[in-house]
Design an enzyme around this catalytic site. Sequence first.
Site, short mmCIF file in Angstrom:
data_model
loop_
_atom_site.label_atom_id
_atom_site.label_comp_id
_atom_site.label_asym_id
_atom_site.label_seq_id
_atom_site.Cartn_x
_atom_site.Cartn_y
_atom_site.Cartn_z
N GLN A 13 25.43 45.16 26.86
CA GLN A 13 25.43 43.88 26.17
C GLN A 13 24.05 43.24 26.22
O GLN A 13 23.56 42.68 25.22
CB GLN A 13 26.47 42.93 26.79
CG GLN A 13 26.58 41.62 26.02
CD GLN A 13 27.44 40.59 26.72
OE1 GLN A 13 27.80 40.76 27.89
NE2 GLN A 13 27.77 39.52 26.02
N TYR B 104 28.33 43.30 16.37
CA TYR B 104 27.91 43.07 17.76
C TYR B 104 28.74 43.92 18.72
O TYR B 104 28.20 44.64 19.58
CB TYR B 104 28.08 41.60 18.07
CG TYR B 104 27.68 41.17 19.46
CD1 TYR B 104 26.37 40.84 19.75
CD2 TYR B 104 28.63 41.06 20.48
CE1 TYR B 104 26.00 40.41 21.02
CE2 TYR B 104 28.28 40.64 21.75
CZ TYR B 104 26.96 40.32 22.02
OH TYR B 104 26.59 39.91 23.29
N GLN C 51 21.85 44.86 23.68
CA GLN C 51 22.14 44.36 22.34
C GLN C 51 21.56 42.96 22.13
O GLN C 51 21.06 42.64 21.05
CB GLN C 51 23.65 44.34 22.11
CG GLN C 51 24.12 43.59 20.86
CD GLN C 51 23.58 44.17 19.56
OE1 GLN C 51 23.13 45.32 19.52
NE2 GLN C 51 23.65 43.40 18.49
N GLU C 52 21.58 42.15 23.18
CA GLU C 52 21.07 40.79 23.07
C GLU C 52 19.54 40.74 22.98
O GLU C 52 18.98 40.04 22.15
CB GLU C 52 21.54 39.96 24.27
CG GLU C 52 23.03 39.64 24.28
CD GLU C 52 23.41 38.59 23.25
OE1 GLU C 52 22.51 38.01 22.62
OE2 GLU C 52 24.62 38.34 23.08
N SER C 53 18.86 41.48 23.87
CA SER C 53 17.42 41.28 24.03
C SER C 53 16.58 42.54 24.12
O SER C 53 15.37 42.46 24.28
CB SER C 53 17.18 40.46 25.30
OG SER C 53 17.55 41.22 26.45
#
Length: 460
Positions: free
Chosen positions: A314, A444, A317-319
């Site tokens: 996760q 996402y 995927q975010e950063s």
Amino acid sequence: MSKALALAGLSLALVQCGPQPSQAPIEQTQAQTRISSLEELLIGGRLVVLTLDGPTIHATDADTSAPTGYEVDLVRAFAIDLGVSVQYEVMPDIDSLLAALDAGDGHVAAANLTVTDERARKYDFGPAYRTVREQLVCNDSGPVPTRLDRLAEARIVVLEGSSYRGTLEDHARRLGGLEWTEANGGSAMPLLEQVQADAFDCTIADSHLADFARRRLPDIVVGLDLSEEQSLAWAYDSSIDGLGDALDTWFAGAHATGFLEELDERWFGRFGDFDYVDVAEFINRVETRLPEYEALFRLAADDSPFEWELIAAQAYQESHWDPDAISATGVEGLMMLTLSTAERVGIADRTDPRQSIEGGVTYLTDLYGRVPDSVTGQDRLWFALAAYNVGMGHMYDTRALAERLGRDKNSWADLEATLPLLSDPDYYPSLRYGYARGYEPVAYVQKVREYRALLEAQRL
């Protein structure tokens, strides 16, 4: 094994008959004595499993030194249900494995075995737990036959004693001029790694292994399917009275409770369109960026419902594991928290990796707890991840809209199909929280699932 699968395995064990052990089965090494009935096996308290070495079959976990693999997870759940421990006997190749089963050296052979006509005439198999196709897998820089009549153009090496040899023999009888080399071993994975290294052009692997391998070997591609769908199943010693019935009962329960579906998700995921650049970049960052934050992901996972690999996926995927990442809307840090969310979970510095990870996991845990109780299993996890992206209010709207459309509001598959309607003017004006870009949480969740699968493939 993930926390989610551990719970799934325990739930499955509780709904099946048979005594329950106080803990997960322990892998044993005692000598095997041939038995004649399931009752004797239960009295002896030990299931002897013949297997092969391979990342999706039986391997050694780098962190715990315990056995790991898709087959290991299956065996563990079955053994828990029987109330017995497990003794693994790892054979060097398929021929040795089947010979050991013939000799009564094991109770079951769990090794991603394809149920071919030839094998079915000689061995007894339990119920199928997967269907696969045999695929030609090649290095994308060399010949990649996409038609059967082009097979002879490639240098092909296949696993000795496998069903792949029979497949090539069938095609050779029709095509003529087809040659290949066979290599000894227990899994096609080493051959796939040699294809990646361009040692030869192509090999053959079952579709699930090919898909798994492409997550760690980005230069390999699938040329074509060489077979129709075939079943994978455990072979077993049919002289053990009652063992076949026990396998039938257990696998029926594993299908009915969704355990096999969750196991498939864990090991093989639902991989989307293959993006060479994305995968290659991810592999590079596993080596260059992840080591700096892995301990923090593990620490945060300890007090959460999630395994650390999911949290790391996760965060990627975010950063892309960049603690200084910032978006145009002002979210920032490894877990890309908004200022209001950071304040809510008690985070003072969103760019501090430890605080960001702790805050992100705290927020995801809170969302997970707010998911309605009727949403269970992996669906609950995908629901929480989607809420992290789009907000819990929009997820409640999606449930209401799914119910209005006659869909299952507790199923992620149905919510996934409903979420894009949040941007449809025919629907969103009637929803409490109104408009949202509903396609974004769908993408996402899909990417987090893919990155988790990629990460776990790198670590086997």
